[in-house]
Design an enzyme around this catalytic site. Structure first.
Site, PDB file in Angstrom:
ATOM      1  N   ASP A 173       0.828  -1.208   0.000  1.00  0.00           N
ATOM      2  CA  ASP A 173       0.000   0.000   0.000  1.00  0.00           C
ATOM      3  C   ASP A 173       0.861   1.255   0.000  1.00  0.00           C
ATOM      4  O   ASP A 173       0.631   2.198  -0.769  1.00  0.00           O
ATOM      5  CB  ASP A 173      -0.903   0.023   1.233  1.00  0.00           C
ATOM      6  N   LEU A 174       1.835   1.289   0.887  1.00  0.00           N
ATOM      7  CA  LEU A 174       2.663   2.484   1.024  1.00  0.00           C
ATOM      8  C   LEU A 174       3.466   2.761  -0.242  1.00  0.00           C
ATOM      9  O   LEU A 174       3.564   3.903  -0.699  1.00  0.00           O
ATOM     10  CB  LEU A 174       3.595   2.342   2.228  1.00  0.00           C
TER      11      LEU A 174
END
Length: 390
Positions: A173-174
């Site tokens: 996600d990051l």
């Protein structure tokens, strides 16, 4: 200074982590970020916990607080005509729109990307999906741990090949958020030349594959499949976590000069049979580990780290997060910020990882960060602004 993107308006339709991380990065750089949330419950991460903080009737998820600083919140039901009209009026004024819906959802809401760009040809759109917007599996839902596994990262992480492990933060996600923000900045720069916005697409899959680095070319060029092997580097030795008398330290000997310096500092023969060169040491890693840990056996960690620094060998400890956030060096880099939350009052958050300096060397990093908003905190003000602005 409010930031280099102070003239940029971002409409954030994303939720959970990948998109919100991208928009938080843009907000850190000074962009005005308007976060559009579902009425009643808002972003999914508002309910992700514990831990929660604050009074029971106004509790806040620390997960949400981690990825929504420097944003305004407005609650809009995108299935309702009146609220959809508010969104379209925001799109008309926006420079950037960010979304991470599954493929086809925006179209079903009557908000397809093509129609949005017809309304606002200068609009830059960032679209983040789980596995890509097209291809044979383009419609799959994307969740971080699934992407870590599918994209090969878990096969490289763990104590050994039979022990696949997720990274301790939602790294897929990051990373997709970081790649997305990077793509948005490129698209905004291109718009200055062309006058037209573009669509930037990335995915959790693409982001993780994008950081395979040497493990990727290890397969694509050399035909070797990397596997998890714990806390030791697959291509450099010694490089990893080594036990000492009261714990462990990490060392990174990335050159032959460092290996010789280490050996001289700890009374070892740098030409130990079979360990003279890095390829030999990689091939006999277990023996290297034994040699290093024998040299460390009579040392406690703190004096050992001091000795390694004296010798000139890169080394460090493994810190817990409470130690990181009270570490003078981390604090000196501005890695925490203080904000005034509307219900929690003053709170400390992890801060942006960038600092800016002017031509004269004076720091001009943004200091006036905004707290993550409560749901619909700015809804009325945003509607009034839209009415005033026509």
């Amino acid at each position: 200074m409010s930031g280099p993107l102070e003239d940029v308006l971002v409409v954030d339709l994303s939720r959970a982590l990948a998109g919100p991380h991208a928009t938080q990065m843009l907000g850190d750089l000074g962009a005005r970020v308007i976060k559009v949330e579902a009425p009643g419950h808002g972003d999914d991460t508002r309910g992700w916990g514990p831990p929660f903080v604050g009074e029971p009737d106004a509790r806040q998820s620390t997960y949400f607080l981690s990825t929504n600083r420097n944003k305004e919140s407005i609650a809009l039901d995108l299935k309702a005509d009146a609220d959809r009209d508010v969104l379209l009026r925001l799109v008309d004024r926006a420079d950037v729109l960010v979304e991470n819906f599954r493929t086809g959802v925006l179209e079903r809401l009557g908000l397809g990307i093509e129609s949005l760009q017809e309304r606002n040809p200068r609009l830059v759109v960032l679209s983040i999906t789980g596995f890509g917007h097209d291809g044979p599996e383009g419609g799959r839902a994307g969740y971080d741990q699934i992407a870590q596994g599918e994209a090969g990262l878990m096969s490289l992480t763990g104590s050994g090949p039979e022990d696949p492990q997720r990274v301790g933060v939602p790294i897929a996600d990051l990373l997709s958020g970081m790649y997305g923000a990077y793509g948005v900045l490129a698209a905004l720069h291109e718009r200055e030349r062309t006058g037209v916005g573009t669509v930037v697409r990335t995915s959790l899959l693409a982001a993780v594959v994008g950081v395979h680095a040497f493990q990727g070319t290890r397969w694509t060029v050399a035909g070797e499949v990397g596997r998890a092997q714990g806390n030791h580097h697959p291509s450099i030795s010694p490089y990893g976590l080594f036990r000492c008398r009261d714990g462990a330290v990490q060392i990174a000997l990335g050159s032959e000069g460092l290996w010789r310096r280490f050996c001289e500092g700890f009374g070892l023969d740098p030409a130990v049979e079979g360990l003279a060169s890095n390829p030999e040491r990689v091939a006999h890693r277990d023996r290297v580990i034994a040699v290093v840990e024998e040299a460390f056996a009579d040392w406690d960690a703190e004096p050992l780290l001091a000795r390694l620094a004296e010798v000139g060998v890169p080394a460090g400890k493994v810190r817990s997060l409470d130690e990181v956030y009270t570490w003078d060096q981390a604090l000196s880099q501005g890695l925490t910020i203080g904000v005034d939350h509307s219900t929690l009052g003053p709170v400390t958050l992890p801060g942006p990882p960038l600092r800016f300096f002017g031509a004269g060397g004076d720091e001009v990093t943004r200091r006036d960060h905004g707290a993550p908003p409560v749901l619909d905190e700015h809804g009325r003000a945003i509607r009034e602004w839209l009415d005033e602005d026509g």
